[in-house]
Design an enzyme around this catalytic site. Structure first.
Site, PDB file in Angstrom:
ATOM      1  N   LYS A   1       0.863  -1.182   0.000  1.00  0.00           N
ATOM      2  CA  LYS A   1       0.000   0.000   0.000  1.00  0.00           C
ATOM      3  C   LYS A   1       0.897   1.227   0.000  1.00  0.00           C
ATOM      4  O   LYS A   1       1.609   1.489   0.973  1.00  0.00           O
ATOM      5  CB  LYS A   1      -0.914   0.009   1.229  1.00  0.00           C
ATOM      6  CG  LYS A   1      -1.715   1.306   1.326  1.00  0.00           C
ATOM      7  CD  LYS A   1      -2.548   1.399   2.585  1.00  0.00           C
ATOM      8  CE  LYS A   1      -2.846   2.856   2.902  1.00  0.00           C
ATOM      9  NZ  LYS A   1      -3.667   3.024   4.097  1.00  0.00           N
TER      10      LYS A   1
ATOM     11  N   ASN B   1      -9.092   1.626   9.446  1.00  0.00           N
ATOM     12  CA  ASN B   1      -8.362   1.243  10.654  1.00  0.00           C
ATOM     13  C   ASN B   1      -8.984   1.916  11.882  1.00  0.00           C
ATOM     14  O   ASN B   1      -9.593   1.269  12.725  1.00  0.00           O
ATOM     15  CB  ASN B   1      -6.887   1.635  10.510  1.00  0.00           C
ATOM     16  CG  ASN B   1      -6.024   1.138  11.664  1.00  0.00           C
ATOM     17  OD1 ASN B   1      -6.504   0.728  12.721  1.00  0.00           O
ATOM     18  ND2 ASN B   1      -4.733   1.165  11.491  1.00  0.00           N
TER      19      ASN B   1
END
Lengths: 66, 268
Positions: free
Chosen positions: B110, B219
């Site tokens: 990522k 997250n």
């Protein structure tokens, strides 16, 4: 011989390999990766990779992140 | 009667860089109180792709400290190392190379190259530069970007395997601020589009999926909730519900009412 490890300078009496350094730091069973002077040292080369005076070693691992 | 009615008649797995996934929810591992909390929340989320950050190992400290990769083992999860806190293309590329070595050749990453600490917005010029280098180095790049459709297209053209526009600033929990841009990105993309960052609660994730996103990465929304495991479960359902609603095709919006019960046959 002075080697900088993760930003801190450490002194070693004798020349040592990447494998010996990992052992000295007690990281032999940890999931880590290493670079020396911003070049990756593959795990397969730890045994033969000889560290030099003033090498900058970074040892990293995975931590929580998003 | 069959035990369950098939919801879709085709396989609806998420395909990223040739690998298929059943879950469209991707989760991070930051901001949890401890490893056990991390493990439980990730399990409840049903996520198969899990992000981690790459940092210096503590030398000489906490030798018995549990390792994150023991809690989320790479043989069970697809680990997605990130380049969080990288502010230059060079730092991001270096981080990815270390991650690939750490994960024994695993090359899905990522990419995020940040612009400043206040917004944590992507530095687009540096992101484009890093993406180009990483693709050249053989990485499969899932890229965090702004909700700009033109940049999303450029990143796809550079060879990124997924484009991940933000819904809102990282950790803000504001939800999707610009659904029309996200929609434009989705319409034009040939690679998966995942909303990454800014989701606050389940309805935000459902909305992203209803727009047609291929997945959602989050997250803080889970880790920062008062009950992370429960929120992880809510997010799992929201992503699934949003996906099914998207596939089902919603009714058009109308300004006036349209009766559900028949008008014929009334006796009054």
């Amino acid at each position: 011989m002075n080697i900088q490890i993760n930003g801190n300078t450490q002194q070693f009496d004798d020349a040592l390999t990447a494998a010996q350094l990992v052992l000295k730091l007690g990281l032999q069973d940890r999931r880590i990766a290493m670079e020396v002077n911003q070049e990756i040292v593959p795990r397969s080369r730890y045994e033969t990779y000889l560290l030099r005076e003033n090498d900058k070693v970074e040892i990293i691992h995975a931590v929580g992140g998003g | 009667m069959p035990d369950s009615i098939p919801v879709t008649d085709v396989d609806d797995s998420l395909l990223i860089a040739g690998k298929s996934f059943q879950s469209r929810l991707l989760v991070g591992t930051g901001k949890y109180k401890d490893m056990e909390g991390t493990r439980k929340a990730i399990e409840a989320s049903g996520a198969e792709i899990v992000t981690v950050a790459i940092r210096r190992t503590n030398i000489g400290q906490n030798p018995g400290e549990p390792n994150l990769l023991d809690v989320i083992p790479p043989n069970k999860y697809t680990i997605l190392p990130n380049t969080a806190h990288c502010y230059t293309a060079e730092d991001a590329v270096r981080t990815c190379r270390l991650a690939r070595e750490l994960l024994e050749g695993h090359d899905l990453v990522k990419l995020e190259v940040l612009g400043d600490e206040k917004t944590l917005y992507p530095d687009i010029t540096a992101t484009l530069k890093a993406a180009e280098q990483l693709v050249k180095d053989g990485f499969k790049v899932m890229v965090y970007t702004s909700d700009d459709p033109i940049i999303a297209k450029r990143l796809e053209e550079l060879g990124c395997v997924a484009v991940m526009p933000l819904a809102a600033p990282i950790g803000s929990g504001l939800g999707i601020q610009n659904p029309y841009n996200i929609l434009t990105i989705i319409e034009d993309a040939k690679v998966p589009v995942l909303v990454d960052a800014g989701v606050g609660t389940a309805s935000d994730a459902a909305l992203a999926m209803e727009l047609g996103c291929d997945g959602v990465l989050m997250n803080t929304a889970i880790a920062g909730a008062q009950k992370p495991v429960l929120m992880a479960s809510a997010m799992k359902k929201a992503v699934e519900a949003g996906r099914e609603a998207f596939l089902a095709g919603r009714i058009p919006r109308k300004r006036y009412a349209s009766a559900s019960s028949p008008i014929d046959g009334t006796f009054f």
